[in-house]
Every structure is written in C-alpha cells, then in structure tokens.
Design a protein around this motif. Structure first.
Motif, PDB file in Angstrom:
ATOM      1  N   UNK A  82       0.850  -1.180   0.000  1.00  0.00           N
ATOM      2  CA  UNK A  82       0.000   0.000   0.000  1.00  0.00           C
ATOM      3  C   UNK A  82       0.893   1.239   0.000  1.00  0.00           C
ATOM      4  N   UNK A  83       0.829   2.008  -1.080  1.00  0.00           N
ATOM      5  CA  UNK A  83       1.630   3.223  -1.212  1.00  0.00           C
ATOM      6  C   UNK A  83       3.108   2.938  -0.912  1.00  0.00           C
ATOM      7  N   UNK A  84       3.646   1.906  -1.528  1.00  0.00           N
ATOM      8  CA  UNK A  84       5.053   1.491  -1.411  1.00  0.00           C
ATOM      9  C   UNK A  84       5.425   0.936  -0.040  1.00  0.00           C
ATOM     10  N   UNK A  85       4.430   0.615   0.778  1.00  0.00           N
ATOM     11  CA  UNK A  85       4.682   0.039   2.104  1.00  0.00           C
ATOM     12  C   UNK A  85       4.156  -1.391   2.114  1.00  0.00           C
ATOM     13  N   UNK A 124       3.499  -9.993  -8.050  1.00  0.00           N
ATOM     14  CA  UNK A 124       3.249  -9.437  -9.378  1.00  0.00           C
ATOM     15  C   UNK A 124       3.623  -7.963  -9.445  1.00  0.00           C
ATOM     16  N   UNK A 125       3.338  -7.231  -8.365  1.00  0.00           N
ATOM     17  CA  UNK A 125       3.589  -5.792  -8.362  1.00  0.00           C
ATOM     18  C   UNK A 125       5.044  -5.434  -8.070  1.00  0.00           C
ATOM     19  N   UNK A 126       5.659  -6.119  -7.107  1.00  0.00           N
ATOM     20  CA  UNK A 126       6.988  -5.693  -6.651  1.00  0.00           C
ATOM     21  C   UNK A 126       8.096  -6.713  -6.883  1.00  0.00           C
ATOM     22  N   UNK A 127       7.744  -7.940  -7.242  1.00  0.00           N
ATOM     23  CA  UNK A 127       8.770  -8.959  -7.455  1.00  0.00           C
ATOM     24  C   UNK A 127       9.537  -8.725  -8.740  1.00  0.00           C
TER      25      UNK A 127
END
Length: 164
Positions: A82-85, A124-127
C-alpha cells in the motif's frame, strides 16, 4: 500464497540503507526487495547466523511470551503493498492474525522456523526476476554484502538494549 526464502540483507546503492531480500522458492523465482531499519537488519542477521544474545531481543521476547501463553507462530505472510509500504501478518496457532512490519515478521519467522508466504499480487507488483548478466552489477552487490557484513561484525547484542 507463494513461499519465499530469505536471501539475505544488502545495502542499497543510493543511501546504504539495509534491504531485506526474499526470493520466491518456486515458479518465476522473483525477488522482493524491502527496505528495513538497521536494528531490524541486525535482528534478522543474528537469527540467520544463530547468534543468541545474553538477554532476549524483542523478537525472542515475543516468542517467549507466546510460548508462555501456549501459543505458537504458524506462518508469516506478506499480504499487500500500500503506497510502497509492505504489509505483513503473523499467524498464530490459536487462529489469531497479528499485523506486523515485514522486517519484524521475518525476524520472528526465522526464529520460529516457519514459512514466509507472499501474496501473488505483491509478487506481481513488486517482485523482480534478477538476471546476473553484468559482472559489474554482481561485484557491486558483493561489495554491498561485504560492507553490510562489516557493519554486522561491529554490531553487538548490547546495541539493542535501551538505557534505563
């Protein structure tokens, strides 16, 4: 949920801040990079190396309190971004789920010898799939690792104690 393993901790290139590296055990073998604090990095490194301080650190104390209450940790989950956290949860044997920072959750997971799971959406988003094509990049990461090892070599369990 995907099982991940702790690859280690390295210092980021920009500000020498510690980053926790988690790698997907199967599948695409994506890696998550999560910025964490120096104290948390030390706590994770101590657990990975099997170092037991003379007095329990916060994560050890947490597990001791749970054990005294006849509750154990069954797994740790990184559930969302959430918002890079990154948002994590610690799942207990009594069915309770406790919200936690990923660094604390991972430090507890290592000590409790339980799996660390990451949601497919987070992967999917950050890997990232890391391909080690560039020798300079690998050398830079090795230098970062050596710098972090030097940091850990000079870190003592007493550094985690607060003055009364």
């Amino acid at each position: 949920m995907h099982v991940v393993d702790v690859v280690g901790i390295r210092l980021d290139d920009a500000g020498n801040a510690p980053m926790l590296l988690l790698k997907e055990r199967t599948g695409q073998q994506r890696t998550l990079e999560i910025w964490i604090g120096a104290v948390e990095a030390g706590a994770i490194a101590f657990a990975e190396q099997g170092i037991t301080p003379s007095r329990p650190l916060t994560h050890d104390l947490t597990l001791n309190l749970l054990a005294a209450s006849q509750v154990s940790v069954t797994e740790v989950r990184i559930t969302s971004l959430v918002e890079s956290i990154f948002i994590a949860e610690i799942v207990l044997s009594n069915g309770e789920v406790v919200s936690a920072r990923p660094s604390d959750a991972v430090a507890i997971a290592i000590r409790a010898s339980v799996e660390i799971l990451v949601s497919p959406d987070v992967l999917d988003e950050a890997g990232r799939v890391i391909v080690e094509e560039n020798v300079e990049q690998v050398s830079s990461e090795e230098a970062d690792l050596e710098a972090f090892r030097s940091f850990l070599d000079n870190l003592n369990p007493e550094d985690f104690e607060k003055d009364a």
